[in-house]
Design a protein around this motif. Structure first.
Motif, short mmCIF file in Angstrom:
data_model
loop_
_atom_site.label_atom_id
_atom_site.label_comp_id
_atom_site.label_asym_id
_atom_site.label_seq_id
_atom_site.Cartn_x
_atom_site.Cartn_y
_atom_site.Cartn_z
N GLU A 266 0.83 -1.21 0.00
CA GLU A 266 0.00 0.00 0.00
C GLU A 266 0.86 1.26 0.00
O GLU A 266 0.51 2.26 -0.63
CB GLU A 266 -0.92 0.00 1.22
CG GLU A 266 -2.11 -0.94 1.08
CD GLU A 266 -3.06 -0.83 2.26
OE1 GLU A 266 -2.71 -0.14 3.25
OE2 GLU A 266 -4.16 -1.41 2.19
N ALA A 267 1.99 1.17 0.67
CA ALA A 267 2.90 2.31 0.68
C ALA A 267 3.49 2.56 -0.71
O ALA A 267 3.77 3.71 -1.09
CB ALA A 267 4.02 2.07 1.69
N LEU A 268 3.66 1.49 -1.49
CA LEU A 268 4.25 1.61 -2.82
C LEU A 268 3.21 1.92 -3.90
O LEU A 268 3.47 2.70 -4.82
CB LEU A 268 4.99 0.32 -3.19
CG LEU A 268 6.27 0.00 -2.42
CD1 LEU A 268 6.77 -1.39 -2.79
CD2 LEU A 268 7.35 1.03 -2.73
N HIS A 269 2.04 1.29 -3.80
CA HIS A 269 1.08 1.33 -4.91
C HIS A 269 -0.28 1.94 -4.52
O HIS A 269 -1.16 2.03 -5.39
CB HIS A 269 0.86 -0.08 -5.46
CG HIS A 269 2.11 -0.75 -5.92
ND1 HIS A 269 2.78 -0.39 -7.08
CD2 HIS A 269 2.85 -1.75 -5.36
CE1 HIS A 269 3.85 -1.15 -7.22
NE2 HIS A 269 3.92 -1.98 -6.20
N GLY A 270 -0.46 2.31 -3.27
CA GLY A 270 -1.73 2.88 -2.87
C GLY A 270 -2.70 1.83 -2.34
O GLY A 270 -2.38 0.65 -2.25
N PRO A 271 -3.92 2.25 -2.01
CA PRO A 271 -4.90 1.33 -1.44
C PRO A 271 -5.25 0.20 -2.42
O PRO A 271 -5.20 0.36 -3.63
CB PRO A 271 -6.12 2.22 -1.18
CG PRO A 271 -5.59 3.61 -1.16
CD PRO A 271 -4.42 3.63 -2.11
N GLY A 272 -5.64 -0.94 -1.86
CA GLY A 272 -6.02 -2.10 -2.66
C GLY A 272 -5.71 -3.37 -1.93
O GLY A 272 -5.10 -3.37 -0.86
N ASP A 273 -6.14 -4.50 -2.50
CA ASP A 273 -5.83 -5.81 -1.94
C ASP A 273 -4.61 -6.35 -2.67
O ASP A 273 -4.70 -6.79 -3.81
CB ASP A 273 -7.03 -6.74 -2.11
CG ASP A 273 -6.79 -8.10 -1.45
OD1 ASP A 273 -5.71 -8.28 -0.84
OD2 ASP A 273 -7.66 -8.97 -1.56
N TRP A 274 -3.46 -6.34 -2.02
CA TRP A 274 -2.20 -6.68 -2.67
C TRP A 274 -1.67 -8.06 -2.29
O TRP A 274 -0.54 -8.39 -2.63
CB TRP A 274 -1.15 -5.62 -2.35
CG TRP A 274 -1.55 -4.25 -2.79
CD1 TRP A 274 -1.98 -3.23 -2.00
CD2 TRP A 274 -1.58 -3.76 -4.13
NE1 TRP A 274 -2.28 -2.13 -2.74
CE2 TRP A 274 -2.04 -2.42 -4.08
CE3 TRP A 274 -1.27 -4.31 -5.38
CZ2 TRP A 274 -2.20 -1.63 -5.20
CZ3 TRP A 274 -1.43 -3.52 -6.51
CH2 TRP A 274 -1.88 -2.20 -6.42
N THR A 275 -2.46 -8.85 -1.62
CA THR A 275 -2.01 -10.19 -1.22
C THR A 275 -2.77 -11.25 -2.01
O THR A 275 -3.94 -11.06 -2.37
CB THR A 275 -2.25 -10.43 0.28
OG1 THR A 275 -3.64 -10.26 0.57
CG2 THR A 275 -1.43 -9.45 1.11
N PRO A 276 -2.13 -12.38 -2.31
CA PRO A 276 -2.82 -13.45 -3.03
C PRO A 276 -3.91 -14.05 -2.16
O PRO A 276 -3.84 -13.97 -0.92
CB PRO A 276 -1.70 -14.46 -3.31
CG PRO A 276 -0.67 -14.20 -2.27
CD PRO A 276 -0.73 -12.73 -2.00
#
Length: 426
Positions: A266-276
């Motif tokens: 989230e720190a790199l790409h912003g809000p969202g679900d970033w886990t598999p």
């Protein structure tokens, strides 16, 4: 379901169906080539029959795989226009090379091999099947180069929002491609061996009169399977050395690890679900246990090759129990292979090109109804082809080494060697 969900589901089903055909094709091809080489060297009829019997199973599976593969290629342009817009110049290059070079060569050599029985010189004919094997594995390499780029996008630069190749060497030697190929090749050989052991066991259960034929087949299958199992398991574990952090979570990361990774992304790409997704974690234990069991099984079977103990062990009920076991577990390696594909693809979610393009950005702008319709159409088509493939393979396998289709004159009769025909006319 959203357009993204349906598009992902369709591509997953198409890719898995296609991959299951490919696995058996790559697993049987070298074995068929080995049988034919022995026939070319010894001239013994039994080796010719071994080549033709297992070769016709290979040809049926190859033909079905081609149809499925051609349909699957349309998925990229049909539902993943964003991927082709962003990475088509990089991702599409190895796929185009696979189609134009490896695939066309493989099909040409295979056609010459199929229709060259009893027409071509024996050594020329044998060389053709080895060229088929070489082209098939070269084709697999190019596919893995394309897939490796999605896993670890190396060898490119981004210009005006489009990825372009700037280091061909890095692209071709991507560890994600080479390492995966070194794992997949022995997995294919192991799968082919399991299928051969299952078919041989079925004939032993039926009290086949062709004992020597299937004993020879079994010996080759067990030896190939034992060697393949070592490399399949070893090279599978070797891939842990370069897993992405997200994919490590797909293997069963703790809640704390997932939360830390989510915060970092989230720190790199912003809000969202970033886990598999968590459900994919079931696949790894299943693969690990299956690989270990196959390793132990095939090395155990090596002992049963001594004095043909595989089909002569006493008591008879125990022998028949194990024969039935090998028949009923014949589909299992395909389940394990599908799990491996799921980890490789679902494990990098939500990325299509890891760290650069998400699935949401890559999906085409169709309506959910349109994608659902194509899912049903392609799903029914692929399922029908899969059923037809296994029905044809089972039918040919049950017939045994008699009335072989491959190498016959089209009416079910054996053709004489050209040398014998010429001798009869002189």
């Amino acid at each position: 379901m959203s357009v993204l969900d349906v598009s992902r589901l369709q591509f997953a089903l198409m890719a898995i169906f296609h991959f299951l055909f490919v696995v058996l094709t790559l697993g049987l091809a070298p074995v068929v080539a080995l049988f034919q080489t022995r026939w070319a060297v010894t001239g013994k009829e039994v080796h010719e029959r071994l080549t033709r019997y297992w070769g016709q199973l290979y040809v049926v599976n190859y033909a079905m795989g081609i149809v499925v593969g051609l349909a699957m290629e349309f998925q990229f342009g049909l539902h993943w226009g964003g991927l082709m817009t962003f990475a088509g110049d990089v991702f599409g290059a190895p796929l185009a090379t696979e189609t134009l070079v490896a695939f066309f060569l493989e099909s040409t050599f295979l056609g010459m091999w199929i229709f060259g029985w009893h027409r071509l010189n024996r050594w020329v004919h044998t060389a053709l099947i080895w060229l088929v094997v070489l082209a098939a594995y070269l084709s697999a390499y190019w596919v893995m180069v394309a897939n490796g780029f999605l896993q670890d996008p190396v060898g490119h630069v981004i210009e005006d929002g489009v990825a372009r190749i700037d280091d061909v060497g890095a692209l071709l030697t991507n560890q994600q491609a080479v390492g995966a190929l070194l794992h997949i090749v022995p997995v294919c050989l192991l799968t082919g061996s399991v299928v051969m052991v299952g078919i041989c066991s079925w004939h032993f259960l039926r009290g086949t009169p062709d004992l020597d034929f299937f004993r020879r087949s079994l010996r080759v299958a067990v030896v190939v399977g034992a060697v393949a199992a070592v490399f399949a398991v070893g090279n599978g574990y070797a891939q842990f050395g370069y897993l992405t952090e997200g994919k490590e979570l797909a293997l069963g990361g703790s809640a704390e690890e997932r939360a830390a990774f989510q915060a970092e992304m989230e720190a790199l790409h912003g809000p969202g679900d970033w886990t598999p997704p968590t459900w994919i974690s079931f696949a790894w234990p299943l693969m690990e246990i299956s690989g270990t069991l196959y390793l132990l099984t095939f090395f155990g079977l090596l002992l049963f090759l001594i004095k043909n103990a595989f089909d002569r062990t006493r008591p008879a009920w125990l022998r028949r129990f194990w024969h039935r076991f090998y028949v009923w577990t014949l589909p299992w390696p395909f389940v394990v292979v599908a799990c491996g594909w799921l980890i490789r693809e679902v494990g990098r979610q939500p990325w299509v090109v890891y760290g650069e393009l998400t699935t949401a950005e890559a999906v085409s702008s169709h309506s959910a109804g349109t994608v659902l319709t194509s899912l049903v159409v392609f799903g029914v088509l692929f399922a029908t082809l899969a059923v037809l493939d296994w029905w044809l393979i089972a039918r040919l396998a049950r017939r045994g080494p008699h009335d072989l289709v491959l190498g016959s004159d089209g009416a079910g009769h054996e053709e004489a060697e050209p040398e014998l025909v010429l001798a009869g006319r002189s």
